[in-house]
Write an enzyme that holds these catalytic residues in place. Structure first.
Site, PDB file in Angstrom:
ATOM      1  N   ASP A   1       0.908  -1.217   0.356  1.00 51.08           N
ATOM      2  CA  ASP A   1      -0.011   0.031   0.072  1.00 51.08           C
ATOM      3  C   ASP A   1       1.001   0.986  -0.321  1.00 51.08           C
ATOM      4  OD1 ASP A   1      -2.290  -1.861   0.750  1.00 51.08           O
ATOM      5  OD2 ASP A   1      -1.761  -1.955   2.578  1.00 51.08           O
TER       6      ASP A   1
ATOM      7  N   HIS B   1      -3.259  -2.850  -6.727  1.00 48.37           N
ATOM      8  CA  HIS B   1      -2.478  -1.081  -6.836  1.00 48.37           C
ATOM      9  C   HIS B   1      -3.833  -0.324  -7.017  1.00 48.37           C
ATOM     10  CE1 HIS B   1       1.131  -2.691  -6.703  1.00 48.37           C
ATOM     11  NE2 HIS B   1       0.874  -3.354  -7.992  1.00 48.37           N
TER      12      HIS B   1
HETATM   13  P1  GDP Z   1       0.141   0.122  -3.275  1.00 53.78           P
HETATM   14  O1  GDP Z   1      -1.137  -1.241  -3.543  1.00 53.78           O
HETATM   15  O2  GDP Z   1       1.383  -0.001  -3.073  1.00 53.78           O
HETATM   16  O3  GDP Z   1      -0.506   0.337  -5.025  1.00 53.78           O
HETATM   17  O4  GDP Z   1      -0.663   1.345  -2.951  1.00 53.78           O
HETATM   18  P2  GDP Z   1      -2.274   1.667  -2.332  1.00 53.78           P
HETATM   19  O5  GDP Z   1      -3.072   1.216  -4.243  1.00 53.78           O
HETATM   20  O6  GDP Z   1      -2.271   1.174  -1.693  1.00 53.78           O
HETATM   21  O7  GDP Z   1      -2.193   2.766  -2.826  1.00 53.78           O
HETATM   22  C1  GDP Z   1      -2.214   3.603  -3.125  1.00 53.78           C
HETATM   23  C2  GDP Z   1      -3.277   5.050  -2.768  1.00 53.78           C
HETATM   24  O8  GDP Z   1      -2.317   6.137  -2.890  1.00 53.78           O
HETATM   25  C3  GDP Z   1      -3.648   5.835  -4.442  1.00 53.78           C
HETATM   26  O9  GDP Z   1      -5.155   5.852  -4.447  1.00 53.78           O
HETATM   27  C4  GDP Z   1      -2.537   7.346  -4.570  1.00 53.78           C
HETATM   28  O10 GDP Z   1      -3.452   7.222  -5.725  1.00 53.78           O
HETATM   29  C5  GDP Z   1      -2.984   7.481  -3.614  1.00 53.78           C
HETATM   30  N1  GDP Z   1      -1.153   7.687  -3.435  1.00 53.78           N
HETATM   31  C6  GDP Z   1      -0.296   7.290  -4.101  1.00 53.78           C
HETATM   32  N2  GDP Z   1       0.938   8.061  -4.047  1.00 53.78           N
HETATM   33  C7  GDP Z   1       0.314   9.221  -3.206  1.00 53.78           C
HETATM   34  C8  GDP Z   1       1.087  10.421  -2.844  1.00 53.78           C
HETATM   35  O11 GDP Z   1       2.338  10.849  -3.430  1.00 53.78           O
HETATM   36  N3  GDP Z   1      -0.165  11.203  -2.468  1.00 53.78           N
HETATM   37  C9  GDP Z   1      -0.997  11.127  -1.729  1.00 53.78           C
HETATM   38  N4  GDP Z   1      -1.725  11.795  -1.250  1.00 53.78           N
HETATM   39  N5  GDP Z   1      -1.638   9.813  -2.327  1.00 53.78           N
HETATM   40  C10 GDP Z   1      -0.912   8.662  -3.628  1.00 53.78           C
END
Ligand code: GDP
Length: 450
Positions: free
Chosen positions: A15, A43
């Site tokens: 996440d 993701h």
């Molecule tokens: P993953 O499993 O590592 O891809 O992560 P998640 O899908 O759980 O979380 C990603 C979420 O965090 C998405 O909704 C992105 O839009 C958000 N996100 C990613 N990078 C950033 C950031 O730099 N700032 C903010 N506010 N949100 C972010």
């Protein structure tokens, strides 16, 4: 001419925001590959302004001319793929077919009995806090050398069906009321996989139908990847979860059932370590985790106002709620030791720090754990044991924070506030690796690349 592999791994507990950065990097690569995890991982990123989720499919699907591969290390659930993930991606306007998506013909499958066992365990007193998608039992059968690999769908279908039924009988023989568990699975919130089925037989039929749909996608992906490397292509290996959840290196037994770092990349795709040129470790400024099993992480934020401000609201694109499970994530202070493990054992060469826009939620300053005291001894990386991790007390440094409005609209490291540069400098000093990009918001253009 030889091609090369770039990796993207989670440097914490999943996440971290890998999806968006993988999608951004995917644009510069020819082939995008998943090497671990299964339908339990997710993701999230924006696609033409809409929120899109991938689980087993690589993020390269956002670009129709890229080749996407689910490698042999993915624990593949054909039902989750054909009933849930692919229809949703297609409904979102994404073109995905046998030409741009290939699946390993030796991947271990998630079978109906794995899903039943997982849900039966989760409903009982020995719940592990899983997403109930059968991943751990599929991994157990894989390492137990049971024959539920994707190639069996065409190599020996009759045997595969017999084995699937026998496995259900064995589950019943240990006293699990499969009919009852199936009923619960069919109504589970946030999981469409076996929605509406009413019996074990229907579950088996659904799996069988989906397995047939998988046939045109199956391939010797190890050979396919090698041929693209020989052609000089650029390949991106996209990791699920994070190093803290690695089967070997994470806080055992609170891990996932897969290998999240370079080790998983090499085995889960059948590539050579010399093929891998760069590995980006994605880390989020506020460290989060979900599914604690009664263990308490060091550095958990006690102040509920700060924790809630960091978590955001359910339904917000960057809200801290599990994308596959909907569960609320725990918020922790920023911590360097997991990042050190991501370098030393996970193979990270560069960091990308996401959610730099959230620093002000801590107030004027934030505590950053630069090491832990464990049983009277200082350690600088993650102990690969949840029991020991729980006994760690963070050694904090207090750093000034910066205002969101001072970073959301800038696009160059040079313009960053000195406080943000101070935090980045600390990560670089303690891990010995550069921070080569940061995220300043949830959308794909809200990234500052150095
Ligand atoms: P993953 O499993 O590592 O891809 O992560 P998640 O899908 O759980 O979380 C990603 C979420 O965090 C998405 O909704 C992105 O839009 C958000 N996100 C990613 N990078 C950033 C950031 O730099 N700032 C903010 N506010 N949100 C972010």
């Amino acid at each position: 001419m030889t091609g090369e592999v770039t990796g993207v791994i989670g440097a914490q507990w999943g996440d971290e925001g890998k999806g968006g950065h993988t999608a951004r990097l995917a644009e510069e690569h020819d082939v995008i590959m998943r090497y671990n995890g299964g339908s339990n991982a997710g993701h999230t990123f924006d696609y033409l302004g809409e929120e899109v989720n991938t689980h087993q499919v690589p993020s390269g699907v956002l670009f129709p001319d890229k080749l996407n591969i689910s490698g042999n290390g993915v624990l593949l659930n054909p039902v989750a793929l054909f009933v849930d993930e692919l229809p949703k991606l297609r409904a979102g306007g994404i073109r995905i077919n046998e030409d741009n998506y290939r699946v390993s013909d030796i991947a271990a499958m998630v079978m109906p009995h794995h899903v039943i066992l997982d849900n039966a365990r989760e409903a009982g007193s020995n719940s592990q806090g899983t997403t109930g998608r059968g991943i751990s039992y599929s991994a157990a059968d894989k390492y137990g050398r049971e024959n539920f690999r994707t190639e069996q769908i065409t190599e020996n279908p009759a045997q595969l069906m017999r084995d699937a039924r026998t496995a259900i009988s064995m589950v019943e023989a240990i006293g699990i009321d499969t009919a009852n568990v199936v009923k619960a699975i069919s109504k589970k919130d946030g999981d469409e996989t076996y929605r509406g089925i009413s019996s074990v037989d229907e579950m088996l039929e659904q799996w069988w139908e989906s397995a047939q749909l998988l046939i045109p996608y199956l391939d010797n992906t190890i050979g396919l990847i090698r041929s693209h490397l020989k052609r000089g292509d650029r390949l991106l290996a996209e990791g699920a979860q994070g190093i803290g959840l690695d089967m070997e290196l994470g806080t055992q037994p609170l891990g996932s059932s897969s290998h999240c770092g370079v080790g998983g990349m090499i085995n889960g795709l059948g590539i050579n370590h010399e093929d891998i040129k760069r590995v980006f470790g994605i880390a989020k400024l506020p460290m989060t985790r979900v599914g604690g099993n009664g263990y308490r992480f060091p550095g958990l934020i006690e102040d509920s106002e700060i924790a809630e401000a960091l978590r955001g609201k359910r339904g917000e694109i960057d809200g801290e709620f599990g994308k596959s499970s909907g569960r609320e994530r725990d918020e922790c202070y920023p911590q360097v030791p997991p990042l050190v493990t991501a370098v030393e054992s996970g193979g990270v060469t560069d960091f990308i720090i996401t959610k730099m826009d959230k620093a002000e939620k801590f107030g004027p300053t934030m505590k950053v754990a630069v090491g832990y005291m464990l049983d009277g001894v200082r350690i600088d990386s993650l102990p690969p044991s949840a029991a020991k991790f729980e006994r760690c007390s963070p050694i904090y440094e207090e750093l000034p924070t910066w205002r969101t409005e001072d970073i959301v609209n800038i696009r160059s490291f040079d313009e960053l506030p000195v406080q943000a540069l101070g935090f980045i400098g600390l990560i670089e000093e303690k891990t010995g690796k550069p921070v080569s990009a940061i995220g300043v918001g949830p959308f794909r253009d809200q990234v500052i690349v150095r």
